[in-house]
Structures are given as structure tokens and as C-alpha cells.
Design a protein around this motif. Sequence first.
Motif, PDB file in Angstrom:
ATOM      1  N   LEU A  50      72.219  85.235 -26.482  1.00 25.08           N
ATOM      2  CA  LEU A  50      71.378  85.827 -25.442  1.00 25.08           C
ATOM      3  C   LEU A  50      70.476  86.928 -25.994  1.00 25.08           C
ATOM      4  O   LEU A  50      69.392  87.180 -25.459  1.00 25.08           O
ATOM      5  N   ALA A  51      70.888  87.557 -27.064  1.00 28.37           N
ATOM      6  CA  ALA A  51      70.079  88.623 -27.659  1.00 28.37           C
ATOM      7  C   ALA A  51      68.799  88.076 -28.284  1.00 28.37           C
ATOM      8  O   ALA A  51      67.813  88.807 -28.408  1.00 28.37           O
ATOM      9  N   ILE A  52      68.790  86.802 -28.670  1.00 28.00           N
ATOM     10  CA  ILE A  52      67.578  86.229 -29.276  1.00 28.00           C
ATOM     11  C   ILE A  52      66.673  85.575 -28.236  1.00 28.00           C
ATOM     12  O   ILE A  52      65.681  84.946 -28.583  1.00 28.00           O
ATOM     13  N   ASP A  53      66.996  85.734 -26.962  1.00 27.21           N
ATOM     14  CA  ASP A  53      66.166  85.172 -25.895  1.00 27.21           C
ATOM     15  C   ASP A  53      64.768  85.783 -25.947  1.00 27.21           C
ATOM     16  O   ASP A  53      64.609  86.994 -25.927  1.00 27.21           O
ATOM     17  N   THR A  54      63.771  84.922 -26.008  1.00 26.34           N
ATOM     18  CA  THR A  54      62.387  85.398 -26.099  1.00 26.34           C
ATOM     19  C   THR A  54      61.737  85.562 -24.737  1.00 26.34           C
ATOM     20  O   THR A  54      60.624  86.062 -24.636  1.00 26.34           O
ATOM     21  N   GLY A  55      62.389  85.104 -23.700  1.00 23.86           N
ATOM     22  CA  GLY A  55      61.825  85.225 -22.370  1.00 23.86           C
ATOM     23  C   GLY A  55      61.025  84.021 -21.930  1.00 23.86           C
ATOM     24  O   GLY A  55      60.613  83.924 -20.785  1.00 23.86           O
ATOM     25  N   SER A  56      60.779  83.085 -22.835  1.00 23.96           N
ATOM     26  CA  SER A  56      60.069  81.862 -22.452  1.00 23.96           C
ATOM     27  C   SER A  56      60.815  80.651 -22.985  1.00 23.96           C
ATOM     28  O   SER A  56      61.503  80.720 -23.997  1.00 23.96           O
ATOM     29  N   VAL A  57      60.662  79.553 -22.273  1.00 25.72           N
ATOM     30  CA  VAL A  57      61.394  78.342 -22.633  1.00 25.72           C
ATOM     31  C   VAL A  57      60.739  77.617 -23.800  1.00 25.72           C
ATOM     32  O   VAL A  57      61.413  77.045 -24.645  1.00 25.72           O
ATOM     33  N   SER A  58      59.425  77.633 -23.857  1.00 23.84           N
ATOM     34  CA  SER A  58      58.726  76.966 -24.957  1.00 23.84           C
ATOM     35  C   SER A  58      57.603  77.853 -25.476  1.00 23.84           C
ATOM     36  O   SER A  58      57.144  78.777 -24.807  1.00 23.84           O
ATOM     37  N   VAL A  69      66.017  78.740 -27.292  1.00 23.05           N
ATOM     38  CA  VAL A  69      66.563  77.987 -26.162  1.00 23.05           C
ATOM     39  C   VAL A  69      67.619  77.004 -26.653  1.00 23.05           C
ATOM     40  O   VAL A  69      68.697  76.880 -26.057  1.00 23.05           O
ATOM     41  N   ASP A  70      67.328  76.311 -27.764  1.00 24.50           N
ATOM     42  CA  ASP A  70      68.308  75.370 -28.317  1.00 24.50           C
ATOM     43  C   ASP A  70      69.609  76.080 -28.692  1.00 24.50           C
ATOM     44  O   ASP A  70      70.701  75.577 -28.443  1.00 24.50           O
ATOM     45  N   ILE A  71      69.487  77.252 -29.280  1.00 21.02           N
ATOM     46  CA  ILE A  71      70.679  78.014 -29.677  1.00 21.02           C
ATOM     47  C   ILE A  71      71.466  78.455 -28.447  1.00 21.02           C
ATOM     48  O   ILE A  71      72.693  78.323 -28.401  1.00 21.02           O
ATOM     49  N   ILE A  72      70.767  78.974 -27.439  1.00 21.99           N
ATOM     50  CA  ILE A  72      71.437  79.430 -26.216  1.00 21.99           C
ATOM     51  C   ILE A  72      72.164  78.270 -25.542  1.00 21.99           C
ATOM     52  O   ILE A  72      73.320  78.402 -25.121  1.00 21.99           O
ATOM     53  N   LEU A  73      71.502  77.116 -25.442  1.00 18.16           N
ATOM     54  CA  LEU A  73      72.135  75.952 -24.807  1.00 18.16           C
ATOM     55  C   LEU A  73      73.342  75.463 -25.601  1.00 18.16           C
ATOM     56  O   LEU A  73      74.368  75.099 -25.024  1.00 18.16           O
ATOM     57  N   TYR A  74      73.234  75.452 -26.926  1.00 17.24           N
ATOM     58  CA  TYR A  74      74.355  75.018 -27.760  1.00 17.24           C
ATOM     59  C   TYR A  74      75.564  75.933 -27.552  1.00 17.24           C
ATOM     60  O   TYR A  74      76.685  75.464 -27.341  1.00 17.24           O
ATOM     61  N   VAL A  75      75.329  77.243 -27.609  1.00 14.89           N
ATOM     62  CA  VAL A  75      76.436  78.198 -27.471  1.00 14.89           C
ATOM     63  C   VAL A  75      77.023  78.142 -26.059  1.00 14.89           C
ATOM     64  O   VAL A  75      78.238  78.249 -25.882  1.00 14.89           O
ATOM     65  N   ALA A  76      76.171  77.926 -25.057  1.00 14.45           N
ATOM     66  CA  ALA A  76      76.676  77.807 -23.681  1.00 14.45           C
ATOM     67  C   ALA A  76      77.561  76.575 -23.537  1.00 14.45           C
ATOM     68  O   ALA A  76      78.613  76.627 -22.894  1.00 14.45           O
ATOM     69  N   ARG A  77      77.150  75.452 -24.143  1.00 14.80           N
ATOM     70  CA  ARG A  77      77.996  74.242 -24.094  1.00 14.80           C
ATOM     71  C   ARG A  77      79.303  74.461 -24.840  1.00 14.80           C
ATOM     72  O   ARG A  77      80.375  74.050 -24.381  1.00 14.80           O
ATOM     73  N   LEU A  78      79.239  75.124 -25.989  1.00 16.42           N
ATOM     74  CA  LEU A  78      80.447  75.427 -26.752  1.00 16.42           C
ATOM     75  C   LEU A  78      81.401  76.287 -25.929  1.00 16.42           C
ATOM     76  O   LEU A  78      82.602  76.007 -25.850  1.00 16.42           O
TER      77      LEU A  78
END
Length: 100
Positions: A50-58, A69-78
Motif C-alpha cells: 500500500l505504501a507504493i500506491d501511486t494513486g492511479s490505476v494505470s 497495482v499488480d503488486i497490491i493485487l498480488y499481496v491482497a490475494r496472498l
Amino acid sequence: PIHRTNVEPTMIPSNRKDLLGSPYGLLLNELMRSPDTICRSIIALLNAALAIDTGSVSDEDSSDFNASVDIILYVARLAARVESYIVFALLHSQGRHDCV
């Protein structure tokens, strides 16, 4: 293990006790022996993602997700999968899971 049973789990964690001795049961063993370590590690991963969230999806000129976004989604699924294992371990220890 799968080579002995010729069965892959269709649900994680598996309802089949014979698959719990496989690598799919390793996380359960860790959760039983040192749950604090696993939980703290997952929370740290979630916070870091969440700390690397840039505020935009693309990115501006792209239709694909940006890397954060890919990292956040991966960690959320994990984290969701680990949470499923935690719920399984709790229900199993209380004798309330379907496999008991």
C-alpha cells in the motif's frame, strides 16, 4: 503429496485430510507453530504494498495496470489465502470444520 494421491486440491485449504501432509499443509504447520511470525509478515507485506500506491490505476498513456497495482493485487490475494488457512486452522482446532 499429489504423486501419491493423484489428486490436486480444488479448495484451499483442502477438505481432504490426506492432502494436509503435502506441501499444502506446510503453511498450516507454520500457523500452528508460529502464527505471530506469519501474521506479522503478511501485515508488513500489505503495508509495504500500500505504501507504493501511486494513486492511479494505470499510467497516462497505457491501458494496462501500472506495476504498483499488480503488486497490491498480488499481496491482497496472498493475504486472503493466508486468512483462509487461518480460518481453517481455527475451525479445525474447534472441531467445526467439514473435514473433521
